[in-house]
Scaffold this motif. Structure first.
Motif, mmCIF file in Angstrom:
data_model
loop_
_atom_site.group_PDB
_atom_site.id
_atom_site.type_symbol
_atom_site.label_atom_id
_atom_site.label_comp_id
_atom_site.label_asym_id
_atom_site.label_seq_id
_atom_site.Cartn_x
_atom_site.Cartn_y
_atom_site.Cartn_z
ATOM 1 N N THR A 270 73.383 -34.735 -150.144
ATOM 2 C CA THR A 270 73.161 -35.666 -149.023
ATOM 3 C C THR A 270 73.119 -37.115 -149.502
ATOM 4 O O THR A 270 73.092 -38.035 -148.687
ATOM 5 C CB THR A 270 71.838 -35.355 -148.295
ATOM 6 O OG1 THR A 270 70.744 -35.574 -149.210
ATOM 7 C CG2 THR A 270 71.788 -33.925 -147.794
ATOM 8 N N TRP A 297 72.621 -38.957 -138.126
ATOM 9 C CA TRP A 297 71.624 -38.234 -138.923
ATOM 10 C C TRP A 297 70.919 -39.181 -139.891
ATOM 11 O O TRP A 297 69.697 -39.176 -140.007
ATOM 12 C CB TRP A 297 72.319 -37.094 -139.679
ATOM 13 C CG TRP A 297 71.364 -36.201 -140.412
ATOM 14 C CD1 TRP A 297 70.775 -35.070 -139.929
ATOM 15 C CD2 TRP A 297 70.879 -36.376 -141.760
ATOM 16 N NE1 TRP A 297 69.955 -34.530 -140.880
ATOM 17 C CE2 TRP A 297 70.004 -35.309 -142.016
ATOM 18 C CE3 TRP A 297 71.098 -37.322 -142.749
ATOM 19 C CZ2 TRP A 297 69.357 -35.162 -143.233
ATOM 20 C CZ3 TRP A 297 70.444 -37.177 -143.971
ATOM 21 C CH2 TRP A 297 69.584 -36.102 -144.200
ATOM 22 N N GLU A 358 68.368 -32.493 -136.421
ATOM 23 C CA GLU A 358 68.934 -31.138 -136.527
ATOM 24 C C GLU A 358 70.229 -31.057 -135.712
ATOM 25 O O GLU A 358 71.216 -30.465 -136.131
ATOM 26 C CB GLU A 358 67.948 -30.081 -135.995
ATOM 27 C CG GLU A 358 66.868 -29.691 -136.978
ATOM 28 C CD GLU A 358 65.872 -28.696 -136.378
ATOM 29 O OE1 GLU A 358 66.276 -27.864 -135.529
ATOM 30 O OE2 GLU A 358 64.686 -28.757 -136.761
ATOM 31 N N THR A 361 73.078 -32.806 -137.541
ATOM 32 C CA THR A 361 73.275 -32.420 -138.936
ATOM 33 C C THR A 361 74.727 -32.068 -139.227
ATOM 34 O O THR A 361 75.286 -31.188 -138.583
ATOM 35 C CB THR A 361 72.374 -31.207 -139.247
ATOM 36 O OG1 THR A 361 71.025 -31.652 -139.207
ATOM 37 C CG2 THR A 361 72.648 -30.665 -140.613
ATOM 38 N N MET A 367 71.149 -29.967 -143.386
ATOM 39 C CA MET A 367 70.240 -29.126 -142.596
ATOM 40 C C MET A 367 68.995 -28.743 -143.404
ATOM 41 O O MET A 367 67.884 -28.718 -142.874
ATOM 42 C CB MET A 367 70.982 -27.867 -142.122
ATOM 43 C CG MET A 367 70.166 -27.013 -141.170
ATOM 44 S SD MET A 367 69.587 -27.910 -139.690
ATOM 45 C CE MET A 367 70.719 -27.291 -138.462
ATOM 46 N N THR A 370 66.589 -31.565 -143.298
ATOM 47 C CA THR A 370 66.051 -31.737 -141.946
ATOM 48 C C THR A 370 65.000 -30.673 -141.644
ATOM 49 O O THR A 370 63.942 -30.964 -141.076
ATOM 50 C CB THR A 370 67.179 -31.603 -140.897
ATOM 51 O OG1 THR A 370 68.359 -32.183 -141.417
ATOM 52 C CG2 THR A 370 66.810 -32.253 -139.598
#
Ligand code: ZN
Length: 488
Positions: A270, A297, A358, A361, A367, A370
């Motif tokens: 990420t 996000w 979420e 995502t 995910m 999150t």
């Protein structure tokens, strides 16, 4: 010659496969970096220390393969030789090197056996990596002088002689040594014992790095300035804090972006847009995410969540929520410490942000991060409801609040496994989740068995949720006699 680097933290439980490593080294070459630092600690299969090869650590064969496949990218080993030896010190074979018994992360520089051990680690590293630069670590040695032998000597001398000798060993092998600069800044006299060819990495994550850099330059050293992606002190990544930090150093000729600690449900995949942005000289991290598929996000998780309340606000320490939930085998610590903010409107706001995240995502890696946030908030809130019911003498209602918490840790365990498989993530996290669930089940049984005053007294909520709770030990002697746990 200017140097632009970034570091991948392969230590701290991570387990990158060849495929993961290929992706990162390939990205390094395509993103304006000259090289990638592999931050190894004990997670390298040093041939001289076969007893420390934890499952999934990087091997010399993997390094040789990467060097052959990506000849244009420098692959620089970042090892440690004094502090941050914890991965060795808490093994049965390595515990004899510790500065203090069962405590801290430093080895003893007065121990001749340790000096031989660490010389072999340096030799192994020189043999296994072709890189001109060999980074010896040397940071965060706050336990200097604690053991009886070390207490007889000056800290400057202990540090300078130990690290200086290893730096000269690297020079004699025809390579260039590097160390982190923090201990030299704390003990400037030690600079006289370190060869001037040593490249000093100045890490400064919050304040202006220039005064420190200037002092080291004036002492005759070349320096590299190192900002970080603020992940270790956040639920995911404090975008603005990271941006300020990178912006203050991005025009330096020698620059090294550090990234740390993807454990406790973090995920390095990420961070990819931020790593690339710093490499190509763009400190605008929000812009970096907006150009990709994680636009909404990143704003939710990296800005709005940070502004949602005290639990997620910018700070300097390791994320307290993630640590308290997963690190100590007692997730109720997260509830004791964060319920005040997360049970109220700030918690509702944070939960809404996480639920919205979420929805946006982009993939499973995002995910995982999150879910950690939304599940942590849910746990804190449920555990706090249980606390209130327990206080009101309603153990049955308390148990009903705790029952769904088991599923929370089942879910997190599945994401921890996905994290490991997809991103080379922590091997420990799935076990942490299992321990958390087992403890929740244990507390449920205790509340049933003792929550209606069966012992003739009501253990406090903090007591009955502690792993060490013992029926009839009404005075918590396991806590009163805290000295009993000290091994020194
Ligand atoms: Zn010592």
């Amino acid at each position: 010659m200017p140097l632009r680097l970034w570091t991948l933290d392969v230590a701290r439980e991570q387990s990158f496969t060849d495929e993961h490593l290929d992706r990162w080294v390939s990205l390094t070459g395509q993103s304006g970096y000259d090289g990638i630092g592999l931050y190894l600690e004990h997670r390298f299969a040093y041939p001289s220390a076969p007893w420390a090869h934890g499952e999934g650590c990087i091997t010399p064969e993997q390094v040789a393969r990467l060097e052959q496949k990506f000849p244009q990218v420098q692959i620089i080993p970042f090892i440690n030789v004094l502090g941050h030896m914890e991965g060795f010190l808490y093994t049965e074979q390595g515990k004899r090197f510790a500065e203090e018994r069962f405590k801290g992360l430093s080895a003893c520089p007065s121990n001749p056996e340790f000096r031989q051990f660490v010389e072999r680690l340096v030799d192994d590293t020189i043999t296994s990596f072709k890189s001109d630069l060999i980074h010896l670590g040397g940071d965060e040695t706050s336990q200097l002088g604690k053991c009886p032998a070390c207490a007889l000597r000056h800290k400057e001398e202990l540090y300078g002689e130990h690290v200086g000798a290893l730096a000269r060993r690297v020079l004699e092998a025809g390579r260039r040594p590097a160390i982190w600069a923090d201990m030299l800044l704390e003990h400037p006299v030690a600079m006289n014992l370190i060869p001037k060819e040593t490249l000093l990495f100045v890490w400064e994550y919050f304040d202006d790095p220039q005064p420190a850099a200037e002092m080291l330059r004036n002492a005759g050293f070349e320096v590299v300035l190192c900002p970080t992606l603020h992940t270790y002190n956040s639920a995911w990544l404090n975008l603005r804090q990271s941006e300020r930090n990178i912006r203050s150093m991005i025009h330096e000729p020698n620059f090294c972006l550090t990234t740390w600690e993807y454990g406790m449900m973090g995920n390095v995949e990420t961070l990819r847009p931020a790593i690339v942005a710093a490499g190509v000289g763009n400190p605008d991290l929000m812009d970096a995410y907006e150009q990709g598929h994680a636009k909404h996000w990143a704003r939710l998780m990296g800005v709005e969540l940070v502004d949602s309340g005290p639990t997620f606000a910018e700070g300097r320490h390791r994320s307290s929520l993630r640590s308290r939930l997963l690190l100590y085998g007692n997730p109720f610590l997260a509830s004791h410490m964060h319920a005040e903010s997360l049970s109220g409107p700030a918690g509702e706001l944070a939960l809404r942000i996480a639920k919205e995240a979420e929805f946006y995502t982009p993939d499973n890696n995002f995910m995982c991060v999150t879910m950690l946030v939304s599940k942590a908030i849910e746990f804190v809130r449920l555990a706090d409801q249980a606390r209130q019911s327990y206080a009101q003498g309603l153990p049955g209602i308390a148990v009903a609040s705790l029952a769904p918490c088991r599923v929370i840790f089942d879910d997190l365990e599945r994401f921890a496994v996905a994290n490991r498989l997809n991103a080379g993530g922590s091997r420990a996290d799935e076990f942490r989740c299992r321990q958390a669930k087992a403890h929740v089940e244990r507390v449920i049984r205790r509340v049933r068995d003792f929550g209606a005053g069966q012992l003739g007294y009501m253990p406090s909520w903090e007591t009955i949720t502690d792993p060490r709770f013992t029926p009839h030990d009404q005075g918590n002697w396991w806590r009163i006699n805290a000295w009993g746990e000290e091994l020194a």
